[in-house]
Write a protein that holds these residues in place. Structure first.
Motif, PDB file in Angstrom:
ATOM      1  N   GLN A 158      43.110 -43.320  47.807  1.00 21.66           N
ATOM      2  CA  GLN A 158      42.192 -44.211  47.160  1.00 21.66           C
ATOM      3  C   GLN A 158      41.250 -44.139  47.328  1.00 21.66           C
ATOM      4  O   GLN A 158      40.240 -44.034  46.400  1.00 21.66           O
ATOM      5  N   ALA A 159      41.010 -43.348  48.569  1.00 18.73           N
ATOM      6  CA  ALA A 159      39.094 -43.055  49.136  1.00 18.73           C
ATOM      7  C   ALA A 159      38.952 -42.313  48.517  1.00 18.73           C
ATOM      8  O   ALA A 159      37.867 -41.636  48.376  1.00 18.73           O
ATOM      9  N   ALA A 160      39.312 -40.934  48.185  1.00 21.53           N
ATOM     10  CA  ALA A 160      39.232 -39.613  47.783  1.00 21.53           C
ATOM     11  C   ALA A 160      39.266 -39.750  45.504  1.00 21.53           C
ATOM     12  O   ALA A 160      37.758 -39.579  45.164  1.00 21.53           O
ATOM     13  N   ASN A 161      39.883 -40.296  45.249  1.00 21.17           N
ATOM     14  CA  ASN A 161      39.794 -41.070  43.934  1.00 21.17           C
ATOM     15  C   ASN A 161      38.056 -42.021  43.667  1.00 21.17           C
ATOM     16  O   ASN A 161      37.587 -41.665  43.058  1.00 21.17           O
ATOM     17  N   LEU A 162      38.075 -43.072  44.734  1.00 19.45           N
ATOM     18  CA  LEU A 162      36.757 -43.670  44.931  1.00 19.45           C
ATOM     19  C   LEU A 162      35.810 -42.622  44.779  1.00 19.45           C
ATOM     20  O   LEU A 162      34.908 -42.579  44.251  1.00 19.45           O
ATOM     21  N   GLY A 215      39.465 -32.282  61.743  1.00 15.36           N
ATOM     22  CA  GLY A 215      39.477 -32.747  60.452  1.00 15.36           C
ATOM     23  C   GLY A 215      37.808 -33.074  59.958  1.00 15.36           C
ATOM     24  O   GLY A 215      37.024 -32.324  61.609  1.00 15.36           O
ATOM     25  N   GLU A 216      36.823 -33.561  59.797  1.00 13.87           N
ATOM     26  CA  GLU A 216      35.841 -34.417  60.082  1.00 13.87           C
ATOM     27  C   GLU A 216      35.188 -35.357  59.183  1.00 13.87           C
ATOM     28  O   GLU A 216      35.861 -34.971  57.724  1.00 13.87           O
ATOM     29  N   ARG A 217      34.818 -35.731  59.663  1.00 13.49           N
ATOM     30  CA  ARG A 217      33.937 -37.550  58.974  1.00 13.49           C
ATOM     31  C   ARG A 217      32.157 -36.611  58.481  1.00 13.49           C
ATOM     32  O   ARG A 217      32.458 -35.817  57.573  1.00 13.49           O
ATOM     33  N   SER A 218      31.273 -36.917  58.812  1.00 13.80           N
ATOM     34  CA  SER A 218      30.270 -36.859  58.720  1.00 13.80           C
ATOM     35  C   SER A 218      29.739 -35.621  58.883  1.00 13.80           C
ATOM     36  O   SER A 218      30.360 -34.927  59.938  1.00 13.80           O
ATOM     37  N   GLY A 260      26.543 -48.978  51.439  1.00 14.75           N
ATOM     38  CA  GLY A 260      25.809 -47.650  52.699  1.00 14.75           C
ATOM     39  C   GLY A 260      27.136 -47.581  53.847  1.00 14.75           C
ATOM     40  O   GLY A 260      27.258 -47.075  54.198  1.00 14.75           O
ATOM     41  N   THR A 261      28.377 -47.975  53.399  1.00 14.07           N
ATOM     42  CA  THR A 261      29.780 -47.022  54.109  1.00 14.07           C
ATOM     43  C   THR A 261      30.627 -45.823  53.262  1.00 14.07           C
ATOM     44  O   THR A 261      30.550 -46.628  51.952  1.00 14.07           O
ATOM     45  N   PRO A 262      30.102 -45.113  53.861  1.00 13.64           N
ATOM     46  CA  PRO A 262      30.952 -44.139  53.278  1.00 13.64           C
ATOM     47  C   PRO A 262      32.412 -43.967  52.883  1.00 13.64           C
ATOM     48  O   PRO A 262      32.810 -45.136  53.169  1.00 13.64           O
ATOM     49  N   LEU A 263      32.920 -43.297  51.534  1.00 14.45           N
ATOM     50  CA  LEU A 263      33.839 -44.043  50.671  1.00 14.45           C
ATOM     51  C   LEU A 263      34.466 -42.849  51.758  1.00 14.45           C
ATOM     52  O   LEU A 263      35.321 -41.428  51.327  1.00 14.45           O
ATOM     53  N   HIS A 264      35.543 -43.563  53.089  1.00 14.66           N
ATOM     54  CA  HIS A 264      36.908 -42.723  53.485  1.00 14.66           C
ATOM     55  C   HIS A 264      37.890 -43.617  54.111  1.00 14.66           C
ATOM     56  O   HIS A 264      37.490 -44.903  53.624  1.00 14.66           O
ATOM     57  N   PRO A 265      39.097 -42.772  54.310  1.00 13.07           N
ATOM     58  CA  PRO A 265      40.037 -43.722  55.097  1.00 13.07           C
ATOM     59  C   PRO A 265      39.283 -44.923  55.869  1.00 13.07           C
ATOM     60  O   PRO A 265      40.288 -45.759  55.932  1.00 13.07           O
ATOM     61  N   MET A 266      38.726 -44.828  56.207  1.00 13.17           N
ATOM     62  CA  MET A 266      37.888 -45.868  57.606  1.00 13.17           C
ATOM     63  C   MET A 266      37.799 -47.130  57.336  1.00 13.17           C
ATOM     64  O   MET A 266      38.548 -47.859  58.009  1.00 13.17           O
ATOM     65  N   SER A 267      37.196 -46.746  56.173  1.00  9.90           N
ATOM     66  CA  SER A 267      36.571 -48.265  55.404  1.00  9.90           C
ATOM     67  C   SER A 267      37.826 -48.992  55.044  1.00  9.90           C
ATOM     68  O   SER A 267      39.101 -48.607  54.481  1.00  9.90           O
ATOM     69  N   ASN A 313      49.986 -56.354  60.801  1.00  9.44           N
ATOM     70  CA  ASN A 313      49.638 -55.638  61.397  1.00  9.44           C
ATOM     71  C   ASN A 313      47.311 -55.625  61.505  1.00  9.44           C
ATOM     72  O   ASN A 313      47.189 -55.352  60.296  1.00  9.44           O
ATOM     73  N   CYS A 314      46.584 -55.279  62.214  1.00 12.99           N
ATOM     74  CA  CYS A 314      45.823 -54.757  61.969  1.00 12.99           C
ATOM     75  C   CYS A 314      45.175 -53.652  62.085  1.00 12.99           C
ATOM     76  O   CYS A 314      45.762 -52.700  62.687  1.00 12.99           O
ATOM     77  N   ILE A 315      44.363 -53.210  60.877  1.00 12.89           N
ATOM     78  CA  ILE A 315      44.500 -51.447  60.605  1.00 12.89           C
ATOM     79  C   ILE A 315      43.382 -51.283  60.998  1.00 12.89           C
ATOM     80  O   ILE A 315      42.198 -51.237  60.555  1.00 12.89           O
ATOM     81  N   ILE A 316      43.305 -50.381  61.548  1.00 15.22           N
ATOM     82  CA  ILE A 316      42.222 -49.502  62.496  1.00 15.22           C
ATOM     83  C   ILE A 316      41.033 -48.545  61.654  1.00 15.22           C
ATOM     84  O   ILE A 316      42.108 -47.472  60.702  1.00 15.22           O
ATOM     85  N   TRP A 317      39.796 -48.477  62.178  1.00 15.68           N
ATOM     86  CA  TRP A 317      39.371 -47.214  61.424  1.00 15.68           C
ATOM     87  C   TRP A 317      39.873 -46.162  61.817  1.00 15.68           C
ATOM     88  O   TRP A 317      40.191 -45.379  60.935  1.00 15.68           O
ATOM     89  N   ALA A 318      41.189 -45.603  62.894  1.00 13.83           N
ATOM     90  CA  ALA A 318      41.474 -44.529  62.873  1.00 13.83           C
ATOM     91  C   ALA A 318      42.884 -43.986  61.290  1.00 13.83           C
ATOM     92  O   ALA A 318      42.714 -43.080  61.492  1.00 13.83           O
ATOM     93  N   ASP A 319      43.290 -45.300  61.095  1.00 17.45           N
ATOM     94  CA  ASP A 319      44.429 -45.315  59.810  1.00 17.45           C
ATOM     95  C   ASP A 319      43.885 -44.725  58.157  1.00 17.45           C
ATOM     96  O   ASP A 319      42.921 -45.144  58.261  1.00 17.45           O
ATOM     97  N   ALA A 320      44.538 -43.221  58.457  1.00 19.21           N
ATOM     98  CA  ALA A 320      44.298 -42.141  57.117  1.00 19.21           C
ATOM     99  C   ALA A 320      45.346 -42.626  55.900  1.00 19.21           C
ATOM    100  O   ALA A 320      45.526 -42.291  54.875  1.00 19.21           O
ATOM    101  N   ARG A 321      45.905 -43.357  55.568  1.00 19.36           N
ATOM    102  CA  ARG A 321      46.994 -44.031  54.230  1.00 19.36           C
ATOM    103  C   ARG A 321      46.399 -44.245  53.654  1.00 19.36           C
ATOM    104  O   ARG A 321      47.050 -43.904  52.595  1.00 19.36           O
ATOM    105  N   SER A 322      45.383 -44.758  53.117  1.00 14.72           N
ATOM    106  CA  SER A 322      44.054 -44.360  52.136  1.00 14.72           C
ATOM    107  C   SER A 322      43.327 -43.163  51.381  1.00 14.72           C
ATOM    108  O   SER A 322      42.634 -43.521  51.235  1.00 14.72           O
TER     109      SER A 322
END
Length: 514
Positions: free
Chosen positions: A110-114, A354-357, A128-135, A98-107
């Motif tokens: 991986q984001a934390a390790n990066l 929680g919080e993003r930026s 320029g893209t923050p290292l976050h599960p949205m990406s 399916n299309c995994i969207i910005w709100a998906d937090a399964r990663s």
């Protein structure tokens, strides 16, 4: 004289809408189709790509018919889309996911390790893209680790807008704007970033070809052109991302112009003439055009926090409002206005989700601070509204440290129905806030970009001549003084509570298992 129109398509998280604008950028027809977010597991958030594609066709067909019925000449179509989506296709173009969207937090892992690595920091500084599960970058890493057979089968990794154009034209193209939100694209040389691709374990052949926002398709597949009732060579402009186009749709196209949006969540985005990244990784830097960049940050906690407070602490009033057909938010605004700026020293950290930026911390939690016997319900309500603005101001300060002062703000989103809340924004930022005369920011931005591409307006700065400022809010000097005193404490609290947030999450997890 023939009436001319351009359609702006906005592919969103829960719906797609098509809005037809005339040559003066006035909306004339609107059509929207909704679709669900699919949550098959905790932290999963997906769309069905075929449902989204069908929604695009339905919206287009409806608006094209309305234009035809009213004797408009359709000059072209331009697209806006939500960012950060990911779809895996096999070598025949068949869907593997399916299309995994910005709100998906399964990663998250991986984001934390990066984020905690030297290479991750370097990737952020180039993309320029923050290292976050949205990406999409950590999402691809998650796919590689969790489903290696599917990962090996994947011939293409694309987003939802790319999927739409692939279906219509058989081409894999991605605009610079959407590409700049993947974590895989170098915003300085406008091409795929080799270090990010190596980290993801993919090659450029598995990605679409990056093109400018003005790239125009022609030669649509006959079956779809016939279904839509259009000429197959009608110009379809690839467009850009919704956040970048919202700035264009608000006339915030000059350096130092900012757009603040508060809907369910919130964002502040500033227009700049060149890309920039932040050594502390607090903000994003996305491309609108090679001459215009949009820097900013999104926050999780906007109007949804006010909705939470209404539902849990104004239940009786909300029920009365339903019966009497009154607006509960009008009553909330009146009650908040009964308290002076600063809420008599009561502060609210708005991290309910929680919080993003600027913190990018999914474990952050909301709290009231400075509670005193003299504080009543109205104080908590006003402090909550002020806290949401403080959260956006903290992003604004990171932006100013990166690219210079915010000179003026254009406001949009549901919060603009509250003069009190917009005045808070002006007072906290200490700059003029303007409301323009459109509620269709991203769709209008797409239409304006389409008009520019099609030669209907000479340059993007000319777009502002088509928009009107409805209302202007001027900052109050004394209110700003009070807010800055409170904000200093607001900023001081987060680092002191950061480790406690993680403990609170752990406690909640433990208690939920009892």
């Amino acid at each position: 004289m023939t009436k001319q129109a351009v359609i702006g398509i906005d592919i969103g998280t829960t719906s797609t809408k098509a809005v037809a604008f005339d040559a003066e950028a006035k909306p004339v027809f609107h059509y929207a189709v909704a679709y669900p977010i699919i949550n098959t597991k905790p932290n999963f958030a997906e769309q069905d790509p075929e449902l989204v594609f069908d929604a695009v066709l339905s919206c287009l067909k409806a608006v094209v018919q309305l234009l035809c019925d009213c004797n408009y000449e359709l000059k072209g179509v331009c697209f806006s889309s939500a960012m950060h989506s990911l779809i895996a296709l096999d070598k025949k173009g068949n869907l593997l996911t399916n299309c995994i969207i910005w709100a998906d937090a399964r990663s998250m892992a991986q984001a934390a390790n990066l984020k905690n690595s030297v290479i991750g920091h370097s990737i952020y500084l180039h993309t320029g893209t923050p290292l976050h599960p949205m990406s999409p970058l950590p999402k691809i890493c998650w796919l590689r680790e969790s489903n290696p057979s599917l990962f090996r089968e994947a011939a293409k990794f694309i987003g939802i807008k790319e999927y739409v154009f692939y279906k219509l034209y058989g081409e894999y193209k991605i605009d610079y704007s959407i590409a700049s939100a993947t974590g895989l694209f170098n915003i300085f040389d406008l091409n795929w970033h080799s270090d990010a691709l190596e980290m993801a374990g993919i090659s450029t052949s598995q990605l679409s070809e990056p093109v400018p926002a003005s790239y125009t398709f022609s030669g649509m597949k006959r079956a779809y052109a016939d279904k839509l009732g259009i000429n197959a060579d009608l110009p379809f402009v690839i467009g850009a991302s919704d956040g970048c186009l919202a700035n264009l749709g608000a006339d915030a196209v000059c350096e130092g112009d900012a757009v603040v949006t508060i809907g369910t969540s919130g964002a502040i985005r500033v227009t700049a003439d060149k890309p920039a990244t932040d050594l502390k990784e607090r903000i994003f830097s996305y491309v609108l055009t090679p001459e215009k960049y949009i820097l900013g940050g999104a926050v999780n906690n906007g109007g949804i926090v006010l909705q939470w407070f209404r539902d849990n602490f104004y239940g009786a009033e909300a029920e009365v409002a339903k019966v009497n057909e009154e607006d509960i938010f009008t009553m909330l605004n009146a009650e908040a206005a009964s308290v002076a700026p600063g809420s008599d020293g009561l502060l609210f950290l708005p991290y309910l989700l929680g919080e993003r930026s600027p913190h990018w911390n999914a474990a952050a939690r909301a709290c009231f601070f400075g509670v005193h016997y003299t504080h009543g319900r109205a104080h908590f309500l006003r402090a909550l509204m002020e806290g949401i603005i403080f959260g956006l101001y903290s992003v604004g300060m990171a932006l100013e440290q990166t690219m210079g002062p915010v000179k003026r703000i254009y406001a949009n989103g549901g919060f603009t129905h509250s003069d009190l809340w917009v005045q808070m924004l002006a007072d906290v930022f200490n700059v003029e806030v303007r409301l323009t005369d459109t509620a269709e920011g991203s769709a209008l931005g797409a239409a304006l970009l389409g008009m520019h591409t099609l030669g209907m307006i000479k340059n993007l700065e000319d777009a502002g001549k088509l928009l009107k400022v409805q209302k202007t809010f001027t900052p109050n000097v004394e209110a700003n003084r009070i807010y800055m005193r409170n904000y200093a404490l607001f900023e001081d609290l987060y680092p002191k509570l950061e480790s406690s947030f993680s403990q609170a999450v752990h406690l909640n997890h433990k208690q939920s298992q009892v």
